[in-house]
Every structure is written in structure tokens, then in C-alpha cells.
Write an enzyme that holds these catalytic residues in place. Structure first.
Site, PDB file in Angstrom:
ATOM      1  N   CYS A 133      -4.122  -9.566 -34.635  1.00  0.00           N
ATOM      2  CA  CYS A 133      -3.311 -10.781 -34.787  1.00  0.00           C
ATOM      3  C   CYS A 133      -1.920 -10.641 -34.154  1.00  0.00           C
ATOM      4  CB  CYS A 133      -3.184 -11.157 -36.255  1.00  0.00           C
ATOM      5  SG  CYS A 133      -4.771 -11.380 -37.058  1.00  0.00           S
TER       6      CYS A 133
ATOM      7  N   HIS B  64       3.138 -15.523 -37.201  1.00  0.00           N
ATOM      8  CA  HIS B  64       1.673 -15.518 -37.226  1.00  0.00           C
ATOM      9  C   HIS B  64       1.198 -16.426 -38.361  1.00  0.00           C
ATOM     10  CE1 HIS B  64      -2.415 -14.442 -37.190  1.00  0.00           C
ATOM     11  NE2 HIS B  64      -2.376 -13.635 -38.242  1.00  0.00           N
TER      12      HIS B  64
ATOM     13  N   ASN C 253      -6.362 -19.034 -39.770  1.00  0.00           N
ATOM     14  CA  ASN C 253      -5.825 -17.886 -39.044  1.00  0.00           C
ATOM     15  C   ASN C 253      -6.670 -17.667 -37.789  1.00  0.00           C
ATOM     16  OD1 ASN C 253      -5.137 -15.348 -38.104  1.00  0.00           O
ATOM     17  ND2 ASN C 253      -5.156 -14.367 -40.118  1.00  0.00           N
TER      18      ASN C 253
HETATM   19  O1  UT7 Z   1      -3.748 -11.685 -39.914  1.00  0.00           O
HETATM   20  C1  UT7 Z   1      -3.590 -11.051 -41.136  1.00  0.00           C
HETATM   21  C2  UT7 Z   1      -4.743 -11.529 -41.955  1.00  0.00           C
HETATM   22  N1  UT7 Z   1      -4.742 -11.507 -43.333  1.00  0.00           N
HETATM   23  C3  UT7 Z   1      -3.814 -11.993 -44.201  1.00  0.00           C
HETATM   24  O2  UT7 Z   1      -2.743 -12.386 -43.886  1.00  0.00           O
HETATM   25  C4  UT7 Z   1      -4.232 -12.017 -45.613  1.00  0.00           C
HETATM   26  C5  UT7 Z   1      -3.157 -11.638 -46.582  1.00  0.00           C
HETATM   27  N2  UT7 Z   1      -3.633 -11.773 -47.935  1.00  0.00           N
HETATM   28  C6  UT7 Z   1      -3.823 -12.966 -48.516  1.00  0.00           C
HETATM   29  O3  UT7 Z   1      -3.566 -13.987 -47.925  1.00  0.00           O
HETATM   30  C7  UT7 Z   1      -4.333 -12.988 -49.940  1.00  0.00           C
HETATM   31  O4  UT7 Z   1      -4.399 -11.674 -50.441  1.00  0.00           O
HETATM   32  C8  UT7 Z   1      -5.706 -13.668 -50.033  1.00  0.00           C
HETATM   33  C9  UT7 Z   1      -5.562 -15.162 -49.790  1.00  0.00           C
HETATM   34  C10 UT7 Z   1      -6.686 -13.082 -49.053  1.00  0.00           C
HETATM   35  C11 UT7 Z   1      -6.295 -13.485 -51.427  1.00  0.00           C
HETATM   36  O5  UT7 Z   1      -5.394 -13.948 -52.409  1.00  0.00           O
HETATM   37  P1  UT7 Z   1      -5.123 -13.091 -53.719  1.00  0.00           P
HETATM   38  O6  UT7 Z   1      -4.173 -13.858 -54.521  1.00  0.00           O
HETATM   39  O7  UT7 Z   1      -4.720 -11.713 -53.248  1.00  0.00           O
HETATM   40  O8  UT7 Z   1      -6.536 -13.110 -54.413  1.00  0.00           O
HETATM   41  P2  UT7 Z   1      -7.525 -11.907 -54.799  1.00  0.00           P
HETATM   42  O9  UT7 Z   1      -8.154 -11.346 -53.568  1.00  0.00           O
HETATM   43  O10 UT7 Z   1      -6.835 -10.980 -55.714  1.00  0.00           O
HETATM   44  O11 UT7 Z   1      -8.635 -12.700 -55.607  1.00  0.00           O
HETATM   45  C12 UT7 Z   1      -8.312 -13.370 -56.831  1.00  0.00           C
HETATM   46  C13 UT7 Z   1      -9.559 -14.059 -57.342  1.00  0.00           C
HETATM   47  C14 UT7 Z   1     -10.770 -13.141 -57.466  1.00  0.00           C
HETATM   48  O12 UT7 Z   1     -11.464 -13.537 -58.634  1.00  0.00           O
HETATM   49  P3  UT7 Z   1     -11.379 -12.655 -59.965  1.00  0.00           P
HETATM   50  O13 UT7 Z   1     -11.873 -11.300 -59.574  1.00  0.00           O
HETATM   51  O14 UT7 Z   1      -9.921 -12.661 -60.339  1.00  0.00           O
HETATM   52  O15 UT7 Z   1     -12.267 -13.416 -60.913  1.00  0.00           O
HETATM   53  C15 UT7 Z   1     -11.599 -13.482 -56.265  1.00  0.00           C
HETATM   54  O16 UT7 Z   1     -12.976 -13.233 -56.447  1.00  0.00           O
HETATM   55  O17 UT7 Z   1      -9.964 -15.118 -56.440  1.00  0.00           O
HETATM   56  C16 UT7 Z   1     -11.353 -14.964 -56.133  1.00  0.00           C
HETATM   57  N3  UT7 Z   1     -11.580 -15.467 -54.778  1.00  0.00           N
HETATM   58  C17 UT7 Z   1     -11.943 -16.729 -54.488  1.00  0.00           C
HETATM   59  N4  UT7 Z   1     -12.177 -17.799 -55.267  1.00  0.00           N
HETATM   60  C18 UT7 Z   1     -12.515 -18.942 -54.668  1.00  0.00           C
HETATM   61  C19 UT7 Z   1     -11.460 -14.767 -53.617  1.00  0.00           C
HETATM   62  N5  UT7 Z   1     -11.743 -15.576 -52.580  1.00  0.00           N
HETATM   63  C20 UT7 Z   1     -12.043 -16.789 -53.099  1.00  0.00           C
HETATM   64  C21 UT7 Z   1     -12.394 -18.024 -52.523  1.00  0.00           C
HETATM   65  N6  UT7 Z   1     -12.607 -19.070 -53.333  1.00  0.00           N
HETATM   66  N7  UT7 Z   1     -12.511 -18.196 -51.174  1.00  0.00           N
END
Ligand code: UT7
Length: 319
Positions: free
Chosen positions: A113, A246, A276
Site C-alpha cells: 500500500c 493512504h 482500500n
Molecule cells: O493498507 C493497510 C491495510 N489494513 C488496515 O489499515 C487495517 C487496519 N485495521 C483495521 O482497520 C481494523 O483493525 C479492522 C477494521 C480490520 C478490524 O477492526 P477491529 O476493531 O480491530 O475489530 P476486530 O478485528 O478486533 O474484530 C472485532 C469483532 C470480532 O468479533 P468478536 O470476536 O468480538 O465476536 C470479529 O469477528 O468484529 C468481528 N468482525 C466482523 N463483524 C462483522 C470482523 N470482521 C467483521 C465483519 N463484519 N466484516
């Protein structure tokens, strides 16, 4: 000698695919979760058979048309991509062939990225050295090809697209400063840990990410590198006219703007509509803001990327 942006272009394939469309395709997700956590409402996904070179070619043609430059005049073509059409030849050579340019140096840059900011920094150095006069720099990606559609934590985040700029050697500014960094010890937090070997895929051919680790790393380095290019140019971050970070997550974008003292009105945001698009995200956002008239000649524009590797890069330019 400065490298000056004289044209921008971009291309998004097909129609927007909304969060509800993804849920309707059977992904266990919902619009509310995606919008709240990321700010993403829709993205574009290329049809199977449409590759990075095709997206990059159209973005390049649009940038060349805005610049009033013929493809034959280019002496440097760099494509930033992590989703090249082939292992080789490079996507840059494929685009060069379709443009009808012969003789320009053409190669790909792989910095995920951050790729466009890396490619822009490399092109700037070619031009500043006096060795090259007219460069085409493209970010083109079909990230949909490397997504695991059963992994809801990653597949909702990315989209496909391409953006491009034409640079020309000029005595007036120009790109004022660039910076690029990497920390390979962090290679495991965002990767596609597979390869083709003996005609078979070995390892895991899908994008894997530790979202929270990436989030923290991104917020820190995007602020640091913005300050670095501003210091090199003798400009305060708060005094730039436009920030184009980004486009991965609106919360990362907002946190970066806040750290730098740049309010939301001066931050170009496309993540809501593009998702993204990796190396394409910054040139796509730049082209949008140039074409809708927000970015005007003389404005100071700060571009920055962050991604797998881990890598991060930035460029401060006077448009
Ligand atoms: O170019 C660089 C690329 N990447 C990035 O910039 C990503 C940077 N990170 C992020 O943007 C965030 O960490 C994410 C958006 C990817 C995730 O957000 P988060 O607040 O860190 O969520 P998490 O991964 O801790 O997940 C929280 C909950 C989980 O459920 P439980 O275990 O708490 O019950 C996940 O299973 O959200 C759940 N979850 C979803 N629910 C609905 C994860 N993905 C999804 C989804 N829809 N698509």
C-alpha cells in the site's frame, strides 16, 4: 531540477459494490459493522479476467491526456502493484507495450500500500538527477484476487482500481521532498504468504492481516513520515493545503489528520467509496481532488502511504 506533476488520471472497474451487496453474497457481515469500524460503504471489484495492467492503462491514458504528453515522449514508466498480471514481465512493461512507447525504462515497484509513494519517490530521483525528463507513475491493483472471501475480517476492506500521474522535469517546484522507510521485522502482520512453485501454489495465497497491529503501526508512522517530509521542505504540517493519506480506514485517516493539526476539510477521503485499493489509493484520491477542483496549482499536497512489509512512504509537493 524538480519533478512536477503535469497530469493525473484514474480508473475504477465496473459498478460500486455496497456493504449490503457483500452481505447478500453470503459474507457474514453487515453495513453497520463495516461503516463504524472502517468508514467503507462501497468498493469496486474487477471482473475476472480484468488485470492490473488494464486498469493501469486507462488511468495512464487519462493522465497523459491531461498532461498533453504523447506516450512516445515518456522515458520512464514505473508501476506500483502487489497484484501484477504475471510473475514476469512486469506490469509496467505490459502497459508500456499497450501505450506504444518504446525505449523508456519500465519496471514495477512492490511496496504494497506504500507502493505509489515509493514509485513517486524513485521517479522524482530519476528526474532530479537529470537522467530522465518525463515519467509515468502508476498505482494499479486487483486486490480482489488475493482476498479470502471466507475471511470477513479482511475481504470487506479492499477494492480494485488504478491511478496515475505524469511527471516532467521543471525548474519550478514540484515535488519538494520524499521519504520511504521499511521495517521488515513486521512482515508477519500483513502479508500474502504463498508462492507458485513447481506449477503449484505453496503456502497461503490469500491476504492475512493482524488488523489491530496494522492499525497502531499505521497511525504512528503516517504522522512521523508526514513530519519528516515537512521538516525537509521547511513547511509546518498544519500549513499544507491538502493531506492525501493512504485510504485504508477512516479512523486511521482521522487520527493522522488530528496528530498533524490538519482538519478533515483539508483531508481527501475516498475510502468510503473505494475501500482500500492498496497502491492505487493515493493516486486515485489525488486525481479525484484535482479533477473536482479542490487541488489547485500552487497548493501544497502531502501524499502518504503505509502497508505490508512493513513499509511507509510520503511525498510533499507543490501542485
Ligand atoms: O493498507 C493497510 C491495510 N489494513 C488496515 O489499515 C487495517 C487496519 N485495521 C483495521 O482497520 C481494523 O483493525 C479492522 C477494521 C480490520 C478490524 O477492526 P477491529 O476493531 O480491530 O475489530 P476486530 O478485528 O478486533 O474484530 C472485532 C469483532 C470480532 O468479533 P468478536 O470476536 O468480538 O465476536 C470479529 O469477528 O468484529 C468481528 N468482525 C466482523 N463483524 C462483522 C470482523 N470482521 C467483521 C465483519 N463484519 N466484516
Amino acid at each position: 531540477m524538480y519533478a512536477r506533476v503535469i497530469g493525473t488520471g484514474s480508473f475504477l472497474p465496473g459498478n460500486p459494490v455496497s456493504n449490503n451487496d457483500l452481505a447478500a453474497r453470503g459474507i457474514d457481515t453487515n453495513d453497520e459493522w463495516i461503516v463504524t469500524r472502517t468508514g467503507i460503504r462501497s468498493r469496486y471489484l474487477a471482473e475476472s479476467g480484468t488485470n492490473s495492467s488494464e486498469l493501469g492503462l486507462i488511468a495512464a491514458q487519462r493522465a497523459l491526456a491531461m498532461a498533453g504528453v504523447a506516450a512516445a515522449e515518456l522515458d520512464l514508466i514505473i508501476v506500483a502493484t502487489s497484484t501484477p498480471d504475471f510473475i514476469f514481465p512486469s506490469t509496467a512493461c505490459l502497459i508500456q507495450g499497450r501505450l506504444g512507447n518504446k525505449g523508456a525504462a519500465a519496471f514495477d515497484v512492490q511496496a504494497v500500500c506504500s507502493g505509489f509513494t515509493y514509485a513517486l519517490g524513485i521517479a522524482e530521483k530519476f528526474i532530479a538527477s537529470g537522467s530522465h525528463k518525463k515519467a509515468l507513475v502508476i498505482g494499479a491493483e486487483v486486490f480482489s484476487r488475493i482476498l479470502d472471501w471466507n475471511d470477513r475480517g479482511t475481504c470487506v476492506l479492499f477494492g480494485d482500481g488504478a491511478g496515475a500521474v505524469v511527471l516532467e522535469a521543471a525548474e519550478r517546484p514540484g515535488i519538494l521532498a520524499t521519504a520511504m522507510h521499511a521495517d521488515g521485522s513486521q512482515n508477519g502482520i500483513l502479508n500474502v504468504p504463498g508462492q507458485v512453485c513447481g506449477g503449484q501454489v505453496t503456502g497461503d495465497p490469500f491476504l492475512r492481516m493482524d488488523g489491530q497491529a496494522v492499525f497502531k503501526f499505521a497511525v504512528r508512522v503516517l504522522a512521523e513520515i508526514a513530519e519528516e517530509v515537512c521538516a525537509k521542505s521547511g513547511i509546518k504540517a498544519a500549513d499544507v493545503d491538502w493531506l492525501i493519506p493512504h485510504q485504508a480506514n477512516i479512523r486511521i485517516i482521522d487520527a493522522t489528520g488530528k496528530k498533524l493539526g490538519i482538519e478533515r476539510e483539508r483531508v481527501i477521503v475516498t475510502v468510503d467509496r473505494h475501500g482500500n485499493t492498496s497502491a492505487a489509493s493515493v493516486p486515485l484520491a489525488l486525481d479525484e481532488a484535482v479533477r473536482d477542483g479542490r487541488i489547485q496549482r500552487g497548493h501544497k499536497v502531502l501524499l502518504e502511504g503505509v502497508g505490508g512489509g512493513f513499509t511507509w512512504g510520503a511525498a510533499l509537493l507543490e501542485f
